[in-house]
Design a protein around this motif. Structure first.
Motif, PDB file in Angstrom:
ATOM      1  N   THR A  46       0.824  -1.218   0.000  1.00  0.00           N
ATOM      2  CA  THR A  46       0.000   0.000   0.000  1.00  0.00           C
ATOM      3  C   THR A  46       0.850   1.258   0.000  1.00  0.00           C
ATOM      4  OG1 THR A  46      -0.174  -0.117   2.412  1.00  0.00           O
ATOM      5  CG2 THR A  46      -1.988  -1.040   1.127  1.00  0.00           C
ATOM      6  N   LYS A  54      -4.163   4.955  -5.162  1.00  0.00           N
ATOM      7  CA  LYS A  54      -4.897   5.016  -3.894  1.00  0.00           C
ATOM      8  C   LYS A  54      -6.247   5.693  -4.089  1.00  0.00           C
ATOM      9  CE  LYS A  54      -0.889   5.225  -0.783  1.00  0.00           C
ATOM     10  NZ  LYS A  54      -0.171   6.030   0.230  1.00  0.00           N
ATOM     11  N   TYR A  55      -6.237   6.809  -4.860  1.00  0.00           N
ATOM     12  CA  TYR A  55      -7.484   7.557  -5.078  1.00  0.00           C
ATOM     13  C   TYR A  55      -8.530   6.675  -5.754  1.00  0.00           C
ATOM     14  CZ  TYR A  55     -10.746  10.939  -7.071  1.00  0.00           C
ATOM     15  OH  TYR A  55     -11.879  11.608  -7.431  1.00  0.00           O
ATOM     16  N   MET A  57      -8.614   3.394  -6.065  1.00  0.00           N
ATOM     17  CA  MET A  57      -9.015   2.240  -5.262  1.00  0.00           C
ATOM     18  C   MET A  57     -10.107   2.623  -4.269  1.00  0.00           C
ATOM     19  SD  MET A  57      -5.434   0.248  -4.442  1.00  0.00           S
ATOM     20  CE  MET A  57      -6.229  -0.814  -3.240  1.00  0.00           C
ATOM     21  N   GLU A  58      -9.918   3.772  -3.585  1.00  0.00           N
ATOM     22  CA  GLU A  58     -10.917   4.229  -2.627  1.00  0.00           C
ATOM     23  C   GLU A  58     -12.209   4.628  -3.340  1.00  0.00           C
ATOM     24  OE1 GLU A  58     -11.571   7.638   0.856  1.00  0.00           O
ATOM     25  OE2 GLU A  58      -9.600   7.402  -0.097  1.00  0.00           O
ATOM     26  N   ALA A  59     -12.064   5.307  -4.488  1.00  0.00           N
ATOM     27  CA  ALA A  59     -13.242   5.749  -5.236  1.00  0.00           C
ATOM     28  C   ALA A  59     -14.063   4.558  -5.716  1.00  0.00           C
ATOM     29  CB  ALA A  59     -12.814   6.610  -6.421  1.00  0.00           C
ATOM     30  N   ALA A  61     -14.067   1.441  -4.495  1.00  0.00           N
ATOM     31  CA  ALA A  61     -14.644   0.717  -3.359  1.00  0.00           C
ATOM     32  C   ALA A  61     -15.882   1.442  -2.829  1.00  0.00           C
ATOM     33  CB  ALA A  61     -13.602   0.555  -2.262  1.00  0.00           C
ATOM     34  N   THR A  62     -15.787   2.772  -2.707  1.00  0.00           N
ATOM     35  CA  THR A  62     -16.924   3.555  -2.199  1.00  0.00           C
ATOM     36  C   THR A  62     -18.072   3.536  -3.189  1.00  0.00           C
ATOM     37  OG1 THR A  62     -15.328   5.010  -1.095  1.00  0.00           O
ATOM     38  CG2 THR A  62     -17.602   5.781  -1.236  1.00  0.00           C
ATOM     39  N   LYS A  84     -19.890  11.019  -1.255  1.00  0.00           N
ATOM     40  CA  LYS A  84     -18.564  10.788  -0.676  1.00  0.00           C
ATOM     41  C   LYS A  84     -17.539  10.504  -1.766  1.00  0.00           C
ATOM     42  CE  LYS A  84     -16.180   7.914   2.755  1.00  0.00           C
ATOM     43  NZ  LYS A  84     -16.309   6.783   3.709  1.00  0.00           N
ATOM     44  N   VAL A  85     -17.956   9.773  -2.806  1.00  0.00           N
ATOM     45  CA  VAL A  85     -17.056   9.473  -3.932  1.00  0.00           C
ATOM     46  C   VAL A  85     -16.553  10.771  -4.549  1.00  0.00           C
ATOM     47  CG1 VAL A  85     -16.891   8.490  -6.253  1.00  0.00           C
ATOM     48  CG2 VAL A  85     -18.121   7.252  -4.474  1.00  0.00           C
ATOM     49  N   ILE A  88     -13.800  12.663  -2.309  1.00  0.00           N
ATOM     50  CA  ILE A  88     -12.585  11.991  -1.832  1.00  0.00           C
ATOM     51  C   ILE A  88     -11.395  12.938  -2.018  1.00  0.00           C
ATOM     52  CG2 ILE A  88     -10.971  10.093  -2.295  1.00  0.00           C
ATOM     53  CD1 ILE A  88     -13.369   8.393  -3.064  1.00  0.00           C
TER      54      ILE A  88
END
Length: 400
Positions: A46, A54-55, A57-59, A61-62, A84-85, A88
């Protein structure tokens, strides 16, 4: 350090160089070592990711979580997750695409393409962090396209970020005053009253923030002018007149204040049967018409002079002739694509006073038609005046 210590101890124990009496402790030490290896690998993985990875992956997943909530009919949760997406954090990314909307808004704003500016600023506000400049310019753009309620919301949010911001307060007083006037003219005085009072608070705050009371201080003049507009639209004519008198005294070269003062006196006299106010208004309009400057509002002055002269009990033929030329010039030189109904009304009543029935009726009909063309916009359309014009026309036609 814990990982190195555990690894060393475990290897020495397995090699028999360190004696551990109970085998179950050696087994547990081995399990801890495996878990630490896995955790270290995950950490290395990570921490080695680029900010973009990272951005996204989080986007992703959310976003997928939001889709699952949507499919499960958990609408509020889904909406919150979708929002929330969009929000981020983007630190470390080579480009934040959200800033494109802000810059497009600025370009449209500078060119006064208000609708396009409002669209761009709305998108940035939805997906970005609260931005005082964007909210203020969004409010101004919405005002220009007469979306006053949404403009008020933008300014209110901006005021929470910056409570002593003059520009925000100025935009806010403009919106609340116009909304109050609209309700007041629609005979909804109870709804208008708190908005008028709220506007007065904003204007008082502007005056306090404007700084030195000098001729060069444009903010001070602007705040005083806002106060005149407030009391005028509130139909509190004594306060409006006093406020306009103050500006004329402090800014003798500011023609707009003189025009407003003449118009306030005219309305005061007309609606409260004050012939002294009408006479004073006529004199002021005559001066403004005779000594015009580059900033003189020809339509406003010409129309005001025509109505004031019509209502003046002392007006002689020379004054009536002067008022006729002024109002006809006002109509002829109009630079607006939409005719001003008031100019036609003023010409109509003046011709009635002069005994020209045919022209008076013709101009009044043009005033009615011009006002009706404004009906698509509730903030420029004056229903009260339209009804007044129609009643006058009916009365005149019945007098034939």
């Amino acid at each position: 350090m814990a990982f190195i210590a555990t690894t060393t101890l475990t290897i020495l124990a397995l090699a028999g160089l360190v004696k551990i009496a109970d085998k179950k402790y050696l087994d547990r030490l081995f399990i801890v070592l495996i878990l630490e290896i896995v955790a270290s690998g995950f950490f290395i993985f990570t921490s080695g990711l680029a900010p973009e990875q990272k951005y996204f992956m989080e986007a992703r997943a959310t976003f997928e979580e939001a889709l699952r909530a949507k499919d499960a009919k958990e609408i509020e949760k889904a909406d919150e997750l979708f929002s929330k997406v969009l929000k981020i954090p983007t630190e470390g990314l080579p480009l934040d695409i959200r800033h494109v909307f802000r810059e497009r808004g600025h370009m449209a704003y500078d060119r006064k393409i208000w609708g396009r500016a409002a669209v761009a600023y709305r998108i940035f506000d939805e997906v970005g962090e609260a931005d005082i400049e964007v909210l203020t310019k969004l409010g101004r753009s919405l005002r220009a396209i007469n979306q006053y309620e949404e403009a008020e919301q933008a300014y209110e949010r901006a005021l929470k970020i910056s409570p002593n911001n003059y520009d925000v307060l100025n935009g806010l007083q403009n919106v609340t005053r116009r909304r109050a006037a609209f309700l007041f003219e629609a005979d909804r005085e109870e709804a208008a009253q708190p908005l008028f009072e709220k506007t007065r608070e904003h204007i008082n705050a502007m005056i306090n923030l404007s700084g030195e009371r000098s001729v060069e201080n444009k903010r001070y003049l602007n705040a005083l002018s806002a106060r005149v507009a407030l009391y005028w639209q509130w139909e509190r004519y004594p306060e409006a007149e006093a406020s306009a008198d103050k500006i004329v005294a402090e800014y003798p070269k500011y023609e707009r204040a003189k025009e407003d003062l003449a118009a306030i006196k005219l309305e005061f006299g007309k609606y409260h049967s004050r012939q002294d106010k009408i006479e004073a208004s006529k004199v002021l309009f005559q001066k403004l018409h005779r000594i015009q400057t580059e900033t003189t509002d020809t339509i406003f002055v010409g129309s005001g002079l025509a109505e004031a002269t019509t209502l003046s009990a002392s007006a002689d033929k020379a004054e009536l002739d002067e008022a006729e030329k002024a109002v006809l010039l006002a109509i002829a030189e109009s630079k607006n694509s939409v005719d001003d109904p008031y100019a036609f009304y003023a010409a109509a009543v003046l011709y009635r006073r002069m005994g020209n029935i045919t022209l008076s009726t013709s101009y009044l009909k043009q005033a009615i038609a011009a006002e009706r063309r404004r009906s698509i916009d509730p903030f420029t359309f004056d229903y009260v005046r339209l009804v007044e014009y129609e009643k006058i026309l009916t009365k005149w036609e019945n007098e034939k």
